[in-house]
Design a protein around this motif. Structure first.
Motif, PDB file in Angstrom:
ATOM      1  N   ARG A  37       2.068   9.581  -5.635  1.00  0.00           N
ATOM      2  CA  ARG A  37       2.626  10.895  -5.304  1.00  0.00           C
ATOM      3  C   ARG A  37       3.714  11.299  -6.295  1.00  0.00           C
ATOM      4  NH1 ARG A  37       4.259  11.458   0.731  1.00  0.00           N
ATOM      5  NH2 ARG A  37       4.426  13.631   0.067  1.00  0.00           N
ATOM      6  N   ILE A  38       4.516  10.341  -6.733  1.00  0.00           N
ATOM      7  CA  ILE A  38       5.559  10.626  -7.726  1.00  0.00           C
ATOM      8  C   ILE A  38       4.907  11.024  -9.039  1.00  0.00           C
ATOM      9  CG2 ILE A  38       7.380   9.575  -9.123  1.00  0.00           C
ATOM     10  CD1 ILE A  38       8.069   7.885  -6.583  1.00  0.00           C
ATOM     11  N   ASP A  39       3.900  10.255  -9.468  1.00  0.00           N
ATOM     12  CA  ASP A  39       3.208  10.556 -10.728  1.00  0.00           C
ATOM     13  C   ASP A  39       2.514  11.911 -10.680  1.00  0.00           C
ATOM     14  OD1 ASP A  39       4.052   8.160 -11.798  1.00  0.00           O
ATOM     15  OD2 ASP A  39       2.144   7.120 -11.468  1.00  0.00           O
ATOM     16  N   ALA A  40       2.048  12.303  -9.493  1.00  0.00           N
ATOM     17  CA  ALA A  40       1.376  13.600  -9.362  1.00  0.00           C
ATOM     18  C   ALA A  40       2.368  14.754  -9.394  1.00  0.00           C
ATOM     19  CB  ALA A  40       0.567  13.635  -8.069  1.00  0.00           C
ATOM     20  N   GLY A  41       3.657  14.450  -9.251  1.00  0.00           N
ATOM     21  CA  GLY A  41       4.675  15.494  -9.327  1.00  0.00           C
ATOM     22  C   GLY A  41       4.831  16.317  -8.071  1.00  0.00           C
ATOM     23  N   GLY A  42       4.357  15.818  -6.944  1.00  0.00           N
ATOM     24  CA  GLY A  42       4.419  16.600  -5.719  1.00  0.00           C
ATOM     25  C   GLY A  42       5.634  16.343  -4.852  1.00  0.00           C
ATOM     26  N   LEU A  43       6.617  15.599  -5.357  1.00  0.00           N
ATOM     27  CA  LEU A  43       7.791  15.269  -4.554  1.00  0.00           C
ATOM     28  C   LEU A  43       9.070  15.789  -5.207  1.00  0.00           C
ATOM     29  CD1 LEU A  43       6.965  11.533  -3.697  1.00  0.00           C
ATOM     30  CD2 LEU A  43       6.616  13.528  -2.245  1.00  0.00           C
ATOM     31  N   THR A  44      10.031  16.120  -4.369  1.00  0.00           N
ATOM     32  CA  THR A  44      11.340  16.542  -4.893  1.00  0.00           C
ATOM     33  C   THR A  44      12.133  15.294  -5.276  1.00  0.00           C
ATOM     34  OG1 THR A  44      12.440  16.451  -2.741  1.00  0.00           O
ATOM     35  CG2 THR A  44      11.346  18.541  -3.330  1.00  0.00           C
ATOM     36  N   LEU A  85      -3.392 -10.285  -1.268  1.00  0.00           N
ATOM     37  CA  LEU A  85      -2.385  -9.490  -1.957  1.00  0.00           C
ATOM     38  C   LEU A  85      -2.521  -9.701  -3.464  1.00  0.00           C
ATOM     39  CD1 LEU A  85       0.596 -10.488   0.360  1.00  0.00           C
ATOM     40  CD2 LEU A  85      -0.795  -8.426   0.499  1.00  0.00           C
ATOM     41  N   PRO A  86      -2.403  -8.631  -4.228  1.00  0.00           N
ATOM     42  CA  PRO A  86      -2.496  -8.797  -5.680  1.00  0.00           C
ATOM     43  C   PRO A  86      -1.322  -9.626  -6.195  1.00  0.00           C
ATOM     44  CG  PRO A  86      -1.877  -6.556  -5.115  1.00  0.00           C
ATOM     45  CD  PRO A  86      -2.153  -7.268  -3.832  1.00  0.00           C
ATOM     46  N   ARG A  87      -1.576 -10.410  -7.198  1.00  0.00           N
ATOM     47  CA  ARG A  87      -0.505 -11.193  -7.818  1.00  0.00           C
ATOM     48  C   ARG A  87       0.123 -10.352  -8.903  1.00  0.00           C
ATOM     49  NH1 ARG A  87      -4.013 -16.499  -7.427  1.00  0.00           N
ATOM     50  NH2 ARG A  87      -3.286 -17.131  -5.392  1.00  0.00           N
ATOM     51  N   ASP A  88       1.423 -10.140  -8.740  1.00  0.00           N
ATOM     52  CA  ASP A  88       2.144  -9.288  -9.720  1.00  0.00           C
ATOM     53  C   ASP A  88       2.454 -10.031 -10.986  1.00  0.00           C
ATOM     54  OD1 ASP A  88       2.115  -7.181  -7.910  1.00  0.00           O
ATOM     55  OD2 ASP A  88       3.944  -7.861  -6.946  1.00  0.00           O
ATOM     56  N   THR A 120      14.027   3.479   0.844  1.00  0.00           N
ATOM     57  CA  THR A 120      13.298   2.906   1.979  1.00  0.00           C
ATOM     58  C   THR A 120      12.469   1.708   1.564  1.00  0.00           C
ATOM     59  OG1 THR A 120      13.207   5.067   3.048  1.00  0.00           O
ATOM     60  CG2 THR A 120      11.615   3.414   3.790  1.00  0.00           C
ATOM     61  N   LEU A 121      11.751   1.820   0.461  1.00  0.00           N
ATOM     62  CA  LEU A 121      10.923   0.705  -0.011  1.00  0.00           C
ATOM     63  C   LEU A 121      11.784  -0.483  -0.433  1.00  0.00           C
ATOM     64  CD1 LEU A 121       8.144   2.630  -1.947  1.00  0.00           C
ATOM     65  CD2 LEU A 121       7.918   1.424   0.237  1.00  0.00           C
ATOM     66  N   LEU A 158       0.831  -1.209   0.000  1.00  0.00           N
ATOM     67  CA  LEU A 158       0.000   0.000   0.000  1.00  0.00           C
ATOM     68  C   LEU A 158       0.869   1.265   0.000  1.00  0.00           C
ATOM     69  CD1 LEU A 158      -2.786  -1.077   2.521  1.00  0.00           C
ATOM     70  CD2 LEU A 158      -3.024  -0.808   0.042  1.00  0.00           C
ATOM     71  N   MET A 159       1.933   1.249   0.804  1.00  0.00           N
ATOM     72  CA  MET A 159       2.846   2.404   0.837  1.00  0.00           C
ATOM     73  C   MET A 159       3.530   2.596  -0.515  1.00  0.00           C
ATOM     74  SD  MET A 159       4.491   2.133   4.713  1.00  0.00           S
ATOM     75  CE  MET A 159       6.022   1.697   4.018  1.00  0.00           C
ATOM     76  N   GLU A 160       3.891   1.510  -1.145  1.00  0.00           N
ATOM     77  CA  GLU A 160       4.532   1.591  -2.459  1.00  0.00           C
ATOM     78  C   GLU A 160       3.584   2.197  -3.493  1.00  0.00           C
ATOM     79  OE1 GLU A 160       5.814  -1.787  -5.510  1.00  0.00           O
ATOM     80  OE2 GLU A 160       7.066  -1.769  -3.693  1.00  0.00           O
ATOM     81  N   ARG A 161       2.342   1.761  -3.488  1.00  0.00           N
ATOM     82  CA  ARG A 161       1.360   2.312  -4.433  1.00  0.00           C
ATOM     83  C   ARG A 161       1.119   3.801  -4.182  1.00  0.00           C
ATOM     84  NH1 ARG A 161      -1.583  -2.430  -3.155  1.00  0.00           N
ATOM     85  NH2 ARG A 161      -1.058  -4.035  -4.646  1.00  0.00           N
TER      86      ARG A 161
END
Length: 104
Positions: free
Chosen positions: A51-58, A101-104, A68-69, A43-46
């Motif tokens: 957040r990365i895709d939204a462009g809100g992180l440096t 858990l979703p199967r990747d 960390t992940l 969930l944290m990874e998703r």
């Protein structure tokens, strides 16, 4: 001869009938805890990807999240190996709902 009703059986008799495998109980408890941790990790990874895709992180924040992940994933692998579990062991079958858990 009929079995005594559960209300007439003494607590000591009920306990003596239970065949508990302490190793299996311990392993199952570890598997449950690691399943919850793995669910939270995914969930944290998703959320991090959103957040990365939204462009809100440096760039620095993105780097720290990625590191960390990655470390958390490595530690999960180590814990599974240490306790003789596979990723499939952590994926609970929820019956008609599918797997936890979703199967990747």
């Amino acid at each position: 001869m009929t079995e005594p009703s559960p209300s007439r059986v003494s607590p000591a008799s009920r306990v003596s009938r239970m065949d508990i495998d302490r190793d299996a109980v311990g392993r199952d408890l570890v598997a449950l805890v690691l399943t919850v941790v793995e669910l939270l990790r995914q969930l944290m990874e998703r959320q991090a990807i959103r957040r990365i895709d939204a462009g809100g992180l440096t760039d620095d924040q993105i780097e720290r999240i990625g590191t960390t992940l990655m470390l958390l994933d490595q530690r999960m692998t180590e814990l599974c190996d240490q306790h003789g579990l596979t990723p499939e062991d952590l994926n609970l079958d929820l019956g008609p709902l599918g797997t936890l858990l979703p199967r990747d």
